[in-house]
Write an enzyme that holds these catalytic residues in place. Structure first.
Site, PDB file in Angstrom:
ATOM      1  N   PHE A 173      43.257 -11.340  63.662  1.00 14.14           N
ATOM      2  CA  PHE A 173      43.279 -10.858  62.288  1.00 14.14           C
ATOM      3  C   PHE A 173      41.860 -10.832  61.722  1.00 14.14           C
ATOM      4  O   PHE A 173      41.130 -11.812  61.792  1.00 14.14           O
ATOM      5  CB  PHE A 173      44.165 -11.773  61.430  1.00 14.14           C
ATOM      6  CG  PHE A 173      44.197 -11.402  59.977  1.00 14.14           C
ATOM      7  CD1 PHE A 173      44.765 -10.203  59.560  1.00 14.14           C
ATOM      8  CD2 PHE A 173      43.638 -12.238  59.016  1.00 14.14           C
ATOM      9  CE1 PHE A 173      44.789  -9.849  58.223  1.00 14.14           C
ATOM     10  CE2 PHE A 173      43.654 -11.897  57.672  1.00 14.14           C
ATOM     11  CZ  PHE A 173      44.235 -10.695  57.284  1.00 14.14           C
ATOM     12  N   GLN A 174      41.468  -9.694  61.195  1.00  8.59           N
ATOM     13  CA  GLN A 174      40.147  -9.466  60.611  1.00  8.59           C
ATOM     14  C   GLN A 174      39.014  -9.749  61.600  1.00  8.59           C
ATOM     15  O   GLN A 174      37.971 -10.282  61.247  1.00  8.59           O
ATOM     16  CB  GLN A 174      39.958 -10.284  59.331  1.00  8.59           C
ATOM     17  CG  GLN A 174      40.842  -9.800  58.175  1.00  8.59           C
ATOM     18  CD  GLN A 174      40.466 -10.385  56.836  1.00  8.59           C
ATOM     19  OE1 GLN A 174      39.909 -11.468  56.752  1.00  8.59           O
ATOM     20  NE2 GLN A 174      40.783  -9.657  55.764  1.00  8.59           N
ATOM     21  N   GLU A 198      31.627  -5.516  48.959  1.00  7.40           N
ATOM     22  CA  GLU A 198      30.545  -5.935  49.856  1.00  7.40           C
ATOM     23  C   GLU A 198      29.432  -4.897  49.949  1.00  7.40           C
ATOM     24  O   GLU A 198      28.264  -5.265  50.128  1.00  7.40           O
ATOM     25  CB  GLU A 198      31.105  -6.218  51.265  1.00  7.40           C
ATOM     26  CG  GLU A 198      31.960  -7.460  51.362  1.00  7.40           C
ATOM     27  CD  GLU A 198      33.449  -7.189  51.134  1.00  7.40           C
ATOM     28  OE1 GLU A 198      34.270  -8.093  51.350  1.00  7.40           O
ATOM     29  OE2 GLU A 198      33.773  -6.042  50.744  1.00  7.40           O
ATOM     30  N   LYS A 235      33.953 -18.867  62.765  1.00  7.00           N
ATOM     31  CA  LYS A 235      34.353 -19.886  61.797  1.00  7.00           C
ATOM     32  C   LYS A 235      34.242 -21.295  62.365  1.00  7.00           C
ATOM     33  O   LYS A 235      33.849 -22.239  61.656  1.00  7.00           O
ATOM     34  CB  LYS A 235      35.780 -19.623  61.313  1.00  7.00           C
ATOM     35  CG  LYS A 235      36.185 -20.520  60.148  1.00  7.00           C
ATOM     36  CD  LYS A 235      37.490 -20.111  59.516  1.00  7.00           C
ATOM     37  CE  LYS A 235      37.803 -20.994  58.300  1.00  7.00           C
ATOM     38  NZ  LYS A 235      39.089 -20.597  57.661  1.00  7.00           N
ATOM     39  N   MET A 249      23.177  18.706  43.705  1.00  9.07           N
ATOM     40  CA  MET A 249      22.272  19.093  44.774  1.00  9.07           C
ATOM     41  C   MET A 249      22.979  19.965  45.806  1.00  9.07           C
ATOM     42  O   MET A 249      22.425  20.973  46.289  1.00  9.07           O
ATOM     43  CB  MET A 249      21.666  17.861  45.449  1.00  9.07           C
ATOM     44  CG  MET A 249      20.599  18.190  46.471  1.00  9.07           C
ATOM     45  SD  MET A 249      19.169  19.056  45.755  1.00  9.07           S
ATOM     46  CE  MET A 249      18.196  17.667  45.180  1.00  9.07           C
TER      47      MET A 249
END
Length: 553
Positions: A113-114, A51, A163, A467
């Site tokens: 969940f999630q 993602e 959802k 760097m």
């Protein structure tokens, strides 16, 4: 017409002109993905490896086009994986709409969940964010998200959709996109005061940033510079607005800017700051920045006025419109003594030495520019290679140098290059990266392979975190703590494992041959270039320093 929330989502995307969407599916967004299946002839969904890569791809797409980039992720870890990409867009004022799924409304707040509170997490790094609670609010919330992303100072907006909202039904009424035109009105007395400052100046300098690109004000900027003969310096976010070789283009300003730009600002009697925010990489010591000059700032965001540096006068509004109103009041002028002084500084600028036995960064970038041609789009990660690219690429057009300026996101490059390539079509897209940055998101190679995107990745491999090591050399008495990861990555074999083509080069001649082959490729190519670990980005002004502290060798 009566539609599910998922179909309303797709209809609004089409309505808003979205034809490319980056994302990764998951349980909370299955209804949205089912709708995207039915709209696949109108919306091209690009599935990335992660993602974060999708967020950077949406960002790169937006930077290359000026359109709003769109990214879609599921709830929980899918949503949190977007955070770095959203923050990257926020720091650089890039228009993006991030859409996340969430658990059903009855499960919110139960540690389901999630489930995460993604709007709370992203509140500091978005222009605005929304939680959709009712399906009949969905269409207008999505429309508001696109409007906010593009209105005023651009930036990312997040919409979180539970959802059950995506499965519920509501009446959908199509609407035309409503991105209101910004009408900047400046009081005449304020315009006249600004013009008087410009007309009275004997040693003026224009210092401009990403706001000029965002407002597509390049022509107006050039007209002002030429009309009043004002030499100009740019930030890393504005590379390409003034063409390489333009006599008024002094180059990059700030920590790794050249001697001329930094001296010019130091000696100027007027600094005209346009679409820029005096970041700590430019105004390293705010109290000493342009201390001999009056400062006139033009910016769309009033919160940037006097935030980092106190200014003498300001004009708040869209840069393009402000310049259009200001230009008629500016008198044609010549500053021969000032221009002669600038040119004398340019003769003393830092010029690295060529080598016939090893790859030097400036020679490598010169060869890339020579072979890639004027239409190339360059995308960088973050580190030494980023600064070398900003210094040495022959920038000639806006939206052709894409980099994470504000957040400094290592791993930005590959995802952004994917988004840029899908945006610009046949134009070459060159991804410049270091071995440190590249390891962070090189998994997006599978995305470039799957979609047959001929992105050329040039890896500046010095085997260290260059760097950070440079700072350890200069300021930490060469205590190289954790900057040599001792990696044994074989980039040629790894590229081939992904289904890409890989090359290993130890000379500019070898690189030229590999790059010429890469330009003919129909898929992604990696070119590893061996760079000495002691190569430095020069010149350099230490953090908090002034022009007197500039390191030249």
């Amino acid at each position: 017409m009566l539609l599910t929330g998922a179909d309303i989502f797709a209809e609004v995307l089409v309505e808003q002109g979205v034809d490319t969407l980056f994302g990764y599916p998951g349980g909370a967004v299955l209804n949205l993905y089912d709708s995207l299946y039915h709209y696949r002839d109108k919306i091209h969904h690009v599935m990335t490896a992660h993602e974060q890569g999708a967020a950077h791809a949406a960002d790169g797409y937006a930077r290359a086009t000026g359109k709003t980039g769109v990214v879609l992720a599921t709830s929980g870890p899918g949503a949190t994986n977007l955070v770095t990409g959203i923050a990257t867009a926020y720091m650089d004022s890039i228009p993006m709409v991030a859409i996340t799924g969430n658990v059903g409304t009855s499960l919110i707040g139960r540690d389901s969940f999630q489930e995460v509170y993604i709007t709370g997490i992203t509140m500091p790094i978005t222009k605005h964010n929304f939680v959709v609670r009712k399906v009949d609010e969905l269409a207008d919330i999505l429309r508001d998200a696109f409007r906010i992303a593009q209105t005023g100072r651009k930036g990312p907006v997040l919409v979180d959709i539970p959802k059950d909202v995506t499965s519920a039904k509501a009446e959908f009424v199509p609407k035309k996109p409503q991105i209101p035109e910004m009408h900047t009105y400046i009081e005449q007395k304020d315009l006249e005061q600004a013009a008087e400052m410009i007309n009275a100046a004997e040693r003026p300098v224009i210092y401009f940033g990403g706001g000029v690109s965002a407002s597509q004000a390049g022509e107006e900027l050039l007209e002002l510079a030429r009309k009043a003969e004002i030499p100009a310096a740019y930030t890393i976010m504005a590379a390409g607005v003034l063409g390489y070789g333009d006599p008024l283009n002094m180059g990059l300003l700030g920590m790794h800017g050249n001697r001329t730009t930094n001296w010019a600002v130091n000696e100027a009697d007027l600094v005209l700051a346009i679409g820029t925010r005096f970041s700590d990489r430019v105004a390293l010591n705010p109290d000493q920045f342009a201390k001999r000059a009056k400062i006139l700032q033009i910016d769309i965001d009033p919160s940037e006025i006097n935030k980092n540096v106190e200014v003498d006068h300001s004009l708040v509004g869209d840069v393009k419109q402000v310049l259009q109103q200001l230009l008629p009041l500016v008198k044609p002028a010549k500053h021969p003594d000032w221009m002669a002084l600038v040119q004398s500084w340019q003769a003393q600028d830092y010029h690295p030495k060529n080598s016939s036995t090893r790859i030097t960064p400036h020679q490598l970038i010169g060869k890339i520019c020579e072979l890639a041609g004027p239409d190339a789009v360059y995308v960088t990660d973050v580190g030494q290679h980023q600064m070398w690219a900003a210094q040495y690429i022959r920038h000639i057009r806006p939206r052709s140098f894409l980099t994470s300026g504000g957040l400094g996101t290592m791993g930005f490059g590959y995802g952004a290059a994917i988004g840029a390539k899908l945006a610009v079509g046949d134009r070459p897209v060159i991804h410049l990266t270091g071995d440190g940055s590249f390891h962070m998101n090189l998994n997006e190679a599978c995305t470039a392979v799957s979609y047959e995107l001929p992105i050329i990745t040039v890896i500046f491999n010095n085997t260290v975190l260059g760097m950070v090591r440079q700072w350890q050399t200069a300021f930490y008495e060469k205590r190289y703590s954790s900057t040599d990861p001792h990696r044994k990555t074989n980039y040629v074999k790894l590229a081939e494992g992904f289904g890409a083509k890989g090359y290993h080069c130890e000379s500019v001649a070898e690189f030229a041959q590999a790059f010429e082959q890469a330009l003919k490729s129909k898929g992604p190519v990696w070119i590893e270039c061996v760079i000495d670990k002691d190569e430095k980005v020069l010149p350099m002004i230490p953090a908090g320093g002034t022009i007197e502290d500039m390191i030249m060798d």
